[in-house]
Design a protein around this motif. Structure first.
Motif, PDB file in Angstrom:
ATOM      1  N   VAL A   1       1.381  -9.357  -5.071  1.00 22.60           N
ATOM      2  CA  VAL A   1       0.337  -8.411  -4.679  1.00 22.60           C
ATOM      3  C   VAL A   1       0.808  -6.975  -4.878  1.00 22.60           C
ATOM      4  CG1 VAL A   1      -1.193  -7.691  -2.809  1.00 22.60           C
ATOM      5  CG2 VAL A   1      -0.364 -10.066  -2.898  1.00 22.60           C
TER       6      VAL A   1
ATOM      7  N   LYS B   1       0.981  -3.026  -4.320  1.00 18.58           N
ATOM      8  CA  LYS B   1       0.837  -2.304  -3.041  1.00 18.58           C
ATOM      9  C   LYS B   1      -0.607  -1.906  -2.755  1.00 18.58           C
ATOM     10  CE  LYS B   1       4.793   0.088  -1.178  1.00 18.58           C
ATOM     11  NZ  LYS B   1       5.691   1.182  -1.384  1.00 18.58           N
TER      12      LYS B   1
ATOM     13  N   LYS C   1      -3.309  -4.667  -1.418  1.00 18.04           N
ATOM     14  CA  LYS C   1      -2.977  -5.503  -0.256  1.00 18.04           C
ATOM     15  C   LYS C   1      -4.210  -5.912   0.541  1.00 18.04           C
ATOM     16  CE  LYS C   1       1.815  -4.974   0.847  1.00 18.04           C
ATOM     17  NZ  LYS C   1       2.824  -4.070   1.299  1.00 18.04           N
TER      18      LYS C   1
ATOM     19  N   GLN D   1      -5.657  -9.628   1.104  1.00 17.22           N
ATOM     20  CA  GLN D   1      -5.868 -10.154   2.454  1.00 17.22           C
ATOM     21  C   GLN D   1      -7.280 -10.759   2.589  1.00 17.22           C
ATOM     22  OE1 GLN D   1      -3.761 -10.172   5.063  1.00 17.22           O
ATOM     23  NE2 GLN D   1      -5.254 -10.954   6.537  1.00 17.22           N
TER      24      GLN D   1
END
Ligand SMILES: C[S@@+](CC[C@H](N)C(=O)[O-])C[C@H]1O[C@@H](n2cnc3c(N)ncnc32)[C@H](O)[C@@H]1O
Length: 197
Positions: free
Chosen positions: A145, A147, A150, A154
């Motif tokens: 993933v 940065k 993220k 999620q």
């Protein structure tokens, strides 16, 4: 597949928000044929190429949702060019889905991934028992993933958790493209395993 449609697909695979990969399209078509789908819904139609292919290869009636004005205009032109029975609804899926009554035998969810979870209750409502949901790109971050992604990762993970944990569906994930989840809505009410002897 029609050579012109194949050429449009090849061009659309190169662009931003590409059309689905060949394997996913083949699985969509095979599933629709096998189940004798009469009504199909595509959420996030792009230029309409998958909807057109589904109509031409299966004869099902297709409803497609697209919010981007330019893409919707291209989709409308393509649909007319191929004489496809595709009803294009231009607008935000979050607003349009609650207004649909369905049912749709097959739903292809391929809009903004961050919204999959939000759309899930409506998508579930629109599927009859035995109906099938394709959710594209569910393995988008299988290689890691970045940065900045993220939150999206999620959302996708939560969606996948909801989908695979929903006993009203039986889900299988294929590694095609960025991963596609194929979920069949069960015909009978789920019997909890500890009661099913
Ligand atoms: C990956 S492309 C779709 C490709 C298409 N399914 C195909 O296979 O050819 C995603 C499309 O979904 C549209 N989209 C994203 N979120 C949406 C939403 N909430 N409502 C309607 N359309 C949406 C985007 O504008 C984009 O055209």
């Amino acid at each position: 597949m029609d050579a012109r449609l194949a050429a449009y697909r090849a061009a659309a695979r190169e662009g931003r928000d590409p059309t689905c990969c060949a394997e996913t399209l083949a699985l969509l078509i095979a599933t629709a044929r096998e189940m004798g789908a009469r009504e199909i819904l595509e959420i996030g139609a792009g230029e309409g190429l998958t909807s057109i292919a589904l109509f031409s290869e299966t004869g099902a009636k297709v409803t497609a949702i697209e919010r981007d004005k330019e893409r919707a205009a291209t989709a409308r032109a393509r649909i007319a060019e191929f004489g496809a029975d595709v009803r294009l609804l231009e607008g935000e899926a979050g607003e349009l889905l609650p207004r649909l009554t369905g049912p749709y035998d097959l739903i292809f969810l391929d809009a903004a991934k961050v919204q999959y979870r939000r759309f899930y209750p409506e998508v579930k409502r629109l599927l009859p028992p035995g109906g099938v949901l394709f959710s594209d790109d569910v393995l988008l971050f299988r290689a890691g993933v970045p940065k900045k992604r993220k939150m999206l990762a999620q959302h996708l993970a939560e969606f996948l958790g909801t989908l695979t944990g929903d006993m009203d569906f039986s889900t299988k994930i294929y590694p095609y493209g960025d991963g596609v989840a194929v979920s069949k809505k069960r015909k009978n009410d789920h019997i909890p395993p500890h009661f099913a002897e």
